[in-house]
Design a protein around this motif. Structure first.
Motif, PDB file in Angstrom:
ATOM      1  N   ARG A 120     -22.287 -31.561 -17.064  1.00  0.00           N
ATOM      2  CA  ARG A 120     -23.429 -32.374 -16.644  1.00  0.00           C
ATOM      3  C   ARG A 120     -23.453 -32.542 -15.129  1.00  0.00           C
ATOM      4  O   ARG A 120     -24.524 -32.659 -14.530  1.00  0.00           O
ATOM      5  N   LEU A 121     -22.279 -32.561 -14.541  1.00  0.00           N
ATOM      6  CA  LEU A 121     -22.170 -32.811 -13.101  1.00  0.00           C
ATOM      7  C   LEU A 121     -22.546 -31.586 -12.274  1.00  0.00           C
ATOM      8  O   LEU A 121     -23.167 -31.707 -11.207  1.00  0.00           O
ATOM      9  N   ALA A 122     -22.190 -30.400 -12.747  1.00  0.00           N
ATOM     10  CA  ALA A 122     -22.378 -29.170 -11.969  1.00  0.00           C
ATOM     11  C   ALA A 122     -23.821 -28.951 -11.517  1.00  0.00           C
ATOM     12  O   ALA A 122     -24.052 -28.579 -10.352  1.00  0.00           O
ATOM     13  N   PRO A 123     -24.860 -29.137 -12.379  1.00  0.00           N
ATOM     14  CA  PRO A 123     -26.234 -28.904 -11.919  1.00  0.00           C
ATOM     15  C   PRO A 123     -26.683 -29.852 -10.800  1.00  0.00           C
ATOM     16  O   PRO A 123     -27.701 -29.577 -10.134  1.00  0.00           O
ATOM     17  N   LEU A 124     -25.938 -30.938 -10.601  1.00  0.00           N
ATOM     18  CA  LEU A 124     -26.309 -31.897  -9.564  1.00  0.00           C
ATOM     19  C   LEU A 124     -25.724 -31.531  -8.203  1.00  0.00           C
ATOM     20  O   LEU A 124     -26.071 -32.152  -7.189  1.00  0.00           O
ATOM     21  N   LEU A 125     -24.838 -30.542  -8.184  1.00  0.00           N
ATOM     22  CA  LEU A 125     -24.145 -30.192  -6.949  1.00  0.00           C
ATOM     23  C   LEU A 125     -24.890 -29.110  -6.172  1.00  0.00           C
ATOM     24  O   LEU A 125     -25.764 -28.415  -6.688  1.00  0.00           O
ATOM     25  N   ALA A 126     -24.486 -28.964  -4.913  1.00  0.00           N
ATOM     26  CA  ALA A 126     -25.076 -27.958  -4.039  1.00  0.00           C
ATOM     27  C   ALA A 126     -24.685 -26.562  -4.503  1.00  0.00           C
ATOM     28  O   ALA A 126     -23.699 -26.391  -5.226  1.00  0.00           O
ATOM     29  N   PRO A 127     -25.428 -25.530  -4.081  1.00  0.00           N
ATOM     30  CA  PRO A 127     -25.093 -24.144  -4.451  1.00  0.00           C
ATOM     31  C   PRO A 127     -23.717 -23.748  -3.930  1.00  0.00           C
ATOM     32  O   PRO A 127     -23.114 -24.461  -3.124  1.00  0.00           O
ATOM     33  N   PRO A 128     -23.207 -22.600  -4.384  1.00  0.00           N
ATOM     34  CA  PRO A 128     -21.880 -22.153  -3.924  1.00  0.00           C
ATOM     35  C   PRO A 128     -21.830 -21.993  -2.404  1.00  0.00           C
ATOM     36  O   PRO A 128     -22.840 -21.703  -1.758  1.00  0.00           O
ATOM     37  N   ARG A 220      -6.876 -22.898  -2.356  1.00  0.00           N
ATOM     38  CA  ARG A 220      -8.014 -22.183  -2.954  1.00  0.00           C
ATOM     39  C   ARG A 220      -8.976 -23.181  -3.604  1.00  0.00           C
ATOM     40  O   ARG A 220      -9.166 -23.178  -4.831  1.00  0.00           O
ATOM     41  N   PRO A 221      -9.597 -24.037  -2.828  1.00  0.00           N
ATOM     42  CA  PRO A 221     -10.487 -25.028  -3.436  1.00  0.00           C
ATOM     43  C   PRO A 221     -11.680 -24.351  -4.111  1.00  0.00           C
ATOM     44  O   PRO A 221     -12.080 -23.246  -3.721  1.00  0.00           O
ATOM     45  N   PRO A 222     -12.235 -24.971  -5.138  1.00  0.00           N
ATOM     46  CA  PRO A 222     -13.389 -24.378  -5.824  1.00  0.00           C
ATOM     47  C   PRO A 222     -14.609 -24.351  -4.906  1.00  0.00           C
ATOM     48  O   PRO A 222     -14.911 -25.343  -4.239  1.00  0.00           O
ATOM     49  N   LEU A 223     -15.308 -23.232  -4.887  1.00  0.00           N
ATOM     50  CA  LEU A 223     -16.468 -23.081  -4.004  1.00  0.00           C
ATOM     51  C   LEU A 223     -17.787 -23.108  -4.779  1.00  0.00           C
ATOM     52  O   LEU A 223     -18.846 -23.328  -4.182  1.00  0.00           O
ATOM     53  N   ASP A 224     -17.733 -22.893  -6.086  1.00  0.00           N
ATOM     54  CA  ASP A 224     -18.934 -22.881  -6.914  1.00  0.00           C
ATOM     55  C   ASP A 224     -19.163 -24.251  -7.532  1.00  0.00           C
ATOM     56  O   ASP A 224     -18.223 -25.056  -7.651  1.00  0.00           O
ATOM     57  N   PRO A 225     -20.393 -24.559  -7.932  1.00  0.00           N
ATOM     58  CA  PRO A 225     -20.692 -25.893  -8.478  1.00  0.00           C
ATOM     59  C   PRO A 225     -19.858 -26.262  -9.704  1.00  0.00           C
ATOM     60  O   PRO A 225     -19.408 -27.402  -9.827  1.00  0.00           O
ATOM     61  N   ARG A 226     -19.635 -25.301 -10.630  1.00  0.00           N
ATOM     62  CA  ARG A 226     -18.894 -25.648 -11.855  1.00  0.00           C
ATOM     63  C   ARG A 226     -17.445 -26.005 -11.542  1.00  0.00           C
ATOM     64  O   ARG A 226     -16.907 -26.982 -12.050  1.00  0.00           O
ATOM     65  N   GLY A 227     -16.797 -25.191 -10.690  1.00  0.00           N
ATOM     66  CA  GLY A 227     -15.415 -25.499 -10.332  1.00  0.00           C
ATOM     67  C   GLY A 227     -15.317 -26.776  -9.539  1.00  0.00           C
ATOM     68  O   GLY A 227     -14.408 -27.597  -9.751  1.00  0.00           O
ATOM     69  N   ALA A 228     -16.241 -26.986  -8.610  1.00  0.00           N
ATOM     70  CA  ALA A 228     -16.232 -28.212  -7.805  1.00  0.00           C
ATOM     71  C   ALA A 228     -16.493 -29.428  -8.680  1.00  0.00           C
ATOM     72  O   ALA A 228     -15.929 -30.509  -8.447  1.00  0.00           O
TER      73      ALA A 228
END
Length: 264
Positions: A120-128, A220-228
């Protein structure tokens, strides 16, 4: 060899854990930490930065009742436990706690659930983003608040990795106002599970620990919305005192090379 005039201090905790330490200039603390982290596979000693001497740390921590056998059991559990499953259970329990807190309040529980649900959180985040955001240490090498001192301690502890430090030194970092980790009584084994998961998933390493302060260097921090979103939700579940807004954290700290947490 780097600091030939520095005196090495040795202390042993009440539970029999040996800690070595040396004081180094604040601006060189990261360099010394990086060197000893790189030599960990040879030495077996894990470095972390703090402000307290080994003696002060060993004498000031509440380890009464935790003998070497208890710590050995904890370390064994930390090594063998399913840290991914334990991290997931922490996320679920934090979400349940948050929803129960607002159950009698005129609020939408689904809004709270989205803070702990990466899907649910990933679509609210900025693009990769193409590269990790530059993280800056607030306490290990910075001068924030009362940390305006010229020297830091680099401690060395015999451990398989930084994720074992919370069980070897149960009160190396904690909170001022609570007897456990965070405000839901999380245990050192919970902390170890999260640190190990973050280490394996994103290359996060224990960097600074003292009192209610914790910093992790993240290779190696997550750069994509789902990982972030996953990282932000877990950070929110672990330290809501720092991570008030998982969306903001998912776009900023979660994608950076330094995670700084502080329990109020």
């Amino acid at each position: 060899m780097r600091f030939p005039t520095a005196e090495v201090e040795r202390a042993v905790t009440a539970a029999g854990v040996e800690v070595l330490g040396v004081r180094v200039p604040r601006e060189r603390a990261r360099e010394v930490w990086e060197e000893w982290r790189g030599r960990h596979s040879e030495t077996g000693w894990w470095p972390y930065i703090t402000l307290s001497s080994p003696t002060g740390m060993a004498e000031g921590r509440r380890e009464s009742g935790r003998d070497a056998g208890v710590l050995e059991q904890w370390v064994g559990e930390a090594v063998c436990q399913d840290h991914d499953a334990r991290a997931a259970s922490i996320l679920v329990s934090a979400c349940r706690w948050a929803v129960e807190e607002v159950a009698n309040v005129d609020d939408d529980p689904d809004l709270w659930r989205s803070d702990y649900d990466p899907d649910r959180l990933a679509p609210l985040l900025a693009p990769p983003v193409e590269r990790p955001l530059r993280g800056v240490s607030q306490w290990a090498t910075g001068t924030r608040d009362f940390f305006e001192k010229d020297l830091r301690w680099v401690h060395l502890v015999g451990a398989r990795g930084g994720y074992e430090v919370p069980v070897l030194l149960p009160f190396v970092y904690t909170t001022w106002n609570w007897s456990g980790y965070g405000n839901r009584g999380l245990t050192p084994l919970d902390a170890s599970a999260l640190l190990r998961r973050w280490h394996e998933q994103w290359g996060a390493e224990l960097f600074f620990a003292m009192g209610p302060y914790l910093e992790l260097v993240v290779d190696r921090p997550p750069l994509d919305p789902r990982g972030a979103a996953q990282a932000a939700a877990e950070l929110h579940a672990y330290c809501i005192d720092t991570v008030h807004d998982p969306v903001e954290t998912g776009d900023t700290m979660a994608r950076s090379t330094m995670w700084s947490l502080w329990w109020d």
